[in-house]
Design an enzyme around this catalytic site. Structure first.
Site, mmCIF file in Angstrom:
data_model
loop_
_atom_site.group_PDB
_atom_site.id
_atom_site.type_symbol
_atom_site.label_atom_id
_atom_site.label_comp_id
_atom_site.label_asym_id
_atom_site.label_seq_id
_atom_site.Cartn_x
_atom_site.Cartn_y
_atom_site.Cartn_z
ATOM 1 N N ARG A 20 -2.318 -8.375 0.849
ATOM 2 C CA ARG A 20 -3.585 -7.551 1.084
ATOM 3 C C ARG A 20 -3.280 -6.079 0.934
ATOM 4 O O ARG A 20 -2.083 -5.791 0.299
ATOM 5 C CB ARG A 20 -4.203 -7.833 2.213
ATOM 6 C CG ARG A 20 -3.241 -7.740 3.661
ATOM 7 C CD ARG A 20 -4.038 -6.995 4.804
ATOM 8 N NE ARG A 20 -4.583 -5.654 4.464
ATOM 9 C CZ ARG A 20 -3.940 -4.763 4.427
ATOM 10 N NH1 ARG A 20 -2.570 -4.792 4.848
ATOM 11 N NH2 ARG A 20 -4.357 -3.376 3.947
ATOM 12 N N ARG A 63 -11.137 -11.607 -4.260
ATOM 13 C CA ARG A 63 -11.409 -10.700 -3.445
ATOM 14 C C ARG A 63 -12.454 -9.737 -4.290
ATOM 15 O O ARG A 63 -12.130 -8.832 -4.953
ATOM 16 C CB ARG A 63 -10.788 -9.439 -2.876
ATOM 17 C CG ARG A 63 -9.269 -10.126 -1.960
ATOM 18 C CD ARG A 63 -9.471 -10.515 -0.571
ATOM 19 N NE ARG A 63 -10.122 -9.364 0.259
ATOM 20 C CZ ARG A 63 -9.390 -8.409 0.883
ATOM 21 N NH1 ARG A 63 -8.272 -8.410 0.915
ATOM 22 N NH2 ARG A 63 -10.176 -7.676 1.686
ATOM 23 N N CYS A 133 -6.660 1.978 8.700
ATOM 24 C CA CYS A 133 -6.094 0.638 8.053
ATOM 25 C C CYS A 133 -4.918 0.732 7.574
ATOM 26 O O CYS A 133 -3.968 1.548 8.274
ATOM 27 C CB CYS A 133 -7.129 0.354 6.895
ATOM 28 S SG CYS A 133 -7.040 -1.397 6.270
ATOM 29 N N SER A 135 -2.574 1.574 4.166
ATOM 30 C CA SER A 135 -2.619 1.968 2.721
ATOM 31 C C SER A 135 -1.232 2.337 2.243
ATOM 32 O O SER A 135 -0.722 3.269 2.777
ATOM 33 C CB SER A 135 -3.751 3.112 2.432
ATOM 34 O OG SER A 135 -3.440 3.830 1.309
ATOM 35 N N ASP A 202 -9.910 1.213 -1.696
ATOM 36 C CA ASP A 202 -10.243 -0.022 -2.466
ATOM 37 C C ASP A 202 -10.831 0.412 -3.943
ATOM 38 O O ASP A 202 -10.405 -0.209 -4.842
ATOM 39 C CB ASP A 202 -10.971 -0.943 -1.717
ATOM 40 C CG ASP A 202 -10.216 -1.384 -0.465
ATOM 41 O OD1 ASP A 202 -9.316 -2.248 -0.715
ATOM 42 O OD2 ASP A 202 -10.020 -0.762 0.646
ATOM 43 N N LYS A 238 -7.828 2.224 -9.274
ATOM 44 C CA LYS A 238 -8.950 1.956 -8.488
ATOM 45 C C LYS A 238 -10.339 2.577 -8.773
ATOM 46 O O LYS A 238 -11.453 2.366 -7.866
ATOM 47 C CB LYS A 238 -8.455 2.283 -6.985
ATOM 48 C CG LYS A 238 -7.156 1.489 -6.536
ATOM 49 C CD LYS A 238 -6.648 1.847 -5.164
ATOM 50 C CE LYS A 238 -5.521 1.200 -4.724
ATOM 51 N NZ LYS A 238 -4.629 2.006 -3.835
HETATM 52 P P1 RI2 Z 1 -3.526 0.588 -0.877
HETATM 53 C C1 RI2 Z 1 -7.002 -2.178 1.959
HETATM 54 O O1 RI2 Z 1 -7.908 -3.143 1.901
HETATM 55 C C2 RI2 Z 1 -7.485 -1.007 2.896
HETATM 56 O O2 RI2 Z 1 -8.967 -0.955 2.816
HETATM 57 C C3 RI2 Z 1 -6.706 0.033 2.329
HETATM 58 O O3 RI2 Z 1 -7.254 1.297 2.721
HETATM 59 C C4 RI2 Z 1 -6.771 -0.392 0.785
HETATM 60 O O4 RI2 Z 1 -6.592 -1.620 0.569
HETATM 61 C C5 RI2 Z 1 -5.771 0.402 -0.071
HETATM 62 O O5 RI2 Z 1 -4.424 0.014 0.109
HETATM 63 P P2 RI2 Z 1 -7.527 -4.648 2.440
HETATM 64 O O6 RI2 Z 1 -7.046 -5.650 1.370
HETATM 65 O O7 RI2 Z 1 -3.470 0.037 -2.258
HETATM 66 O O8 RI2 Z 1 -6.956 -4.712 3.826
HETATM 67 O O9 RI2 Z 1 -3.276 1.901 -0.759
HETATM 68 O O10 RI2 Z 1 -9.025 -5.496 2.877
HETATM 69 O O11 RI2 Z 1 -2.378 -0.118 -0.074
#
Ligand code: RI2
Length: 328
Positions: A20, A63, A133, A135, A202, A238
């Site tokens: 993820r 997704r 979250c 990231s 995202d 993104k």
């Molecule tokens: P990086 C995640 O989504 C979060 O919403 C986070 O902010 C975003 O991806 C970006 O993540 P999820 O996969 O690419 O947990 O910066 O639903 O790591």
């Protein structure tokens, strides 16, 4: 591992969120396409492209909100399709696909480094940060600032329902950064102490709005209310080209069991649950977006989209959209 098995494994892992984070999802999709290209037994160019398209469709259905995933597939397939249009034979197509995969992975990792370098310039010693979250891009900014010797502390929201905030807290704590975990609903309670909110992305849409983990929009509105800077760290892949041609971002809704245990749901069958994974933060609440190409205001999103996708034909943008592909 057999390429079909590798593809199935990556598809299942993205779906179950074992893989993820928007960036990691994109890189994993590319690894799956790389395996398919490498192991392809196609006898001609058409069969090869068909095989790659079918793998792309499976990955894209995992997704629905993740534009990073669609953009990574687009990046690779645009190069394959362009080579085909120029008359490339089967072996050339395969090598184009493999080179594109390697380039994407290298460039996406470099992008995170660059975001760290650029974003860290906005962090000052003494800052109190808040993040939501998990990231990689936002973490890169904090990590880099810390390595540069800036002293700051971070509030990390738990991030219901899947508690990705715990992972962020562990990661920052391992670096030695002072971390305090709070429940999501305590964001208002602490916001007056916070100097800067920093989150990942995202999706960035053409009008500069941010689609990010559910809860981000409430935090952004609190930050706005208390004049706290709201910073987004996002790689340019993104940014969503389809939003520039009028399409809307599909917000993924996940299973009720992520929120309530199965036994509870069974006991109270009349209770319904909604579990959207993401929400939309309007551009008015965003102070700046840190990308690998530099810092932009949300209003600059459209320029990035034009710069990146100007060469891709609108038909290719739509071709690699989840819901269109699902319709086939
Ligand atoms: P990086 C995640 O989504 C979060 O919403 C986070 O902010 C975003 O991806 C970006 O993540 P999820 O996969 O690419 O947990 O910066 O639903 O790591």
């Amino acid at each position: 591992m057999d390429p079909e098995k590798r593809l199935n494994r990556i598809v299942a892992d993205i779906q179950a969120m074992h893989i993820r984070g928007a960036g990691r999802i994109a890189r994993s999709a590319i690894l799956a396409l790389q395996a398919v290209a490498e192991g392809s037994r196609a006898r001609d160019e058409e069969a090869f492209i068909k095989e790659m398209n079918s793998a792309s469709r499976r990955l894209l259905s995992t997704r629905p909100t993740a534009v990073s995933l669609a953009n990574s597939v687009r990046y690779l397939m645009h190069r394959v399709n362009s080579a085909r249009r120029e008359g490339a034979d089967l072996e050339r197509l395969r090598s184009v696909a493999l080179a594109a995969a390697e380039d994407f992975i290298k460039e996406s990792k470099q992008a995170i480094e660059k975001i760290g370098e650029i974003g860290s310039r906005r962090i000052r010693s003494g800052d109190v940060l808040l993040t939501h979250c998990q990231s990689d891009a936002a973490a890169a900014v904090m990590r880099r600032a810390w390595i540069e010797g800036k002293k700051f502390s971070v509030y990390v929201t738990e991030t219901r329902p899947r508690f990705q905030g715990r992972k962020t807290a562990a990661l920052l704590a391992r670096e030695g950064i002072p971390v305090t975990v709070i429940v999501d609903s305590a964001a208002r309670y602490f916001m007056n102490e916070v100097d800067k909110v920093i989150v990942g992305a995202d999706v960035i849409s053409a009008n500069g709005a941010l689609v990010n983990k559910i809860g981000t929009a409430s935090i952004a509105s609190l930050a706005h209310e208390s004049r706290t800077q709201f910073i987004v760290a996002s790689e340019t892949y993104k940014f969503s080209p389809e939003t520039a041609i009028g399409e809307l971002i599909v917000i993924e809704e996940r299973d009720a069991t992520e929120i309530l245990p199965k036994s509870f749901l069974k006991k109270y069958p009349k209770i319904s649950v909604r579990n959207p994974s993401f929400d939309v933060t309007p551009p008015e609440y965003i102070d700046l977006i840190v990308t690998e190409k530099g810092i932009i205001p949300p209003q600059g999103a459209i320029m990035i989209i034009h710069e990146m996708f100007g060469t891709i034909r609108p038909s290719e943008i739509l071709e690699y959209q989840t819901y269109r592909i699902d319709e086939e």
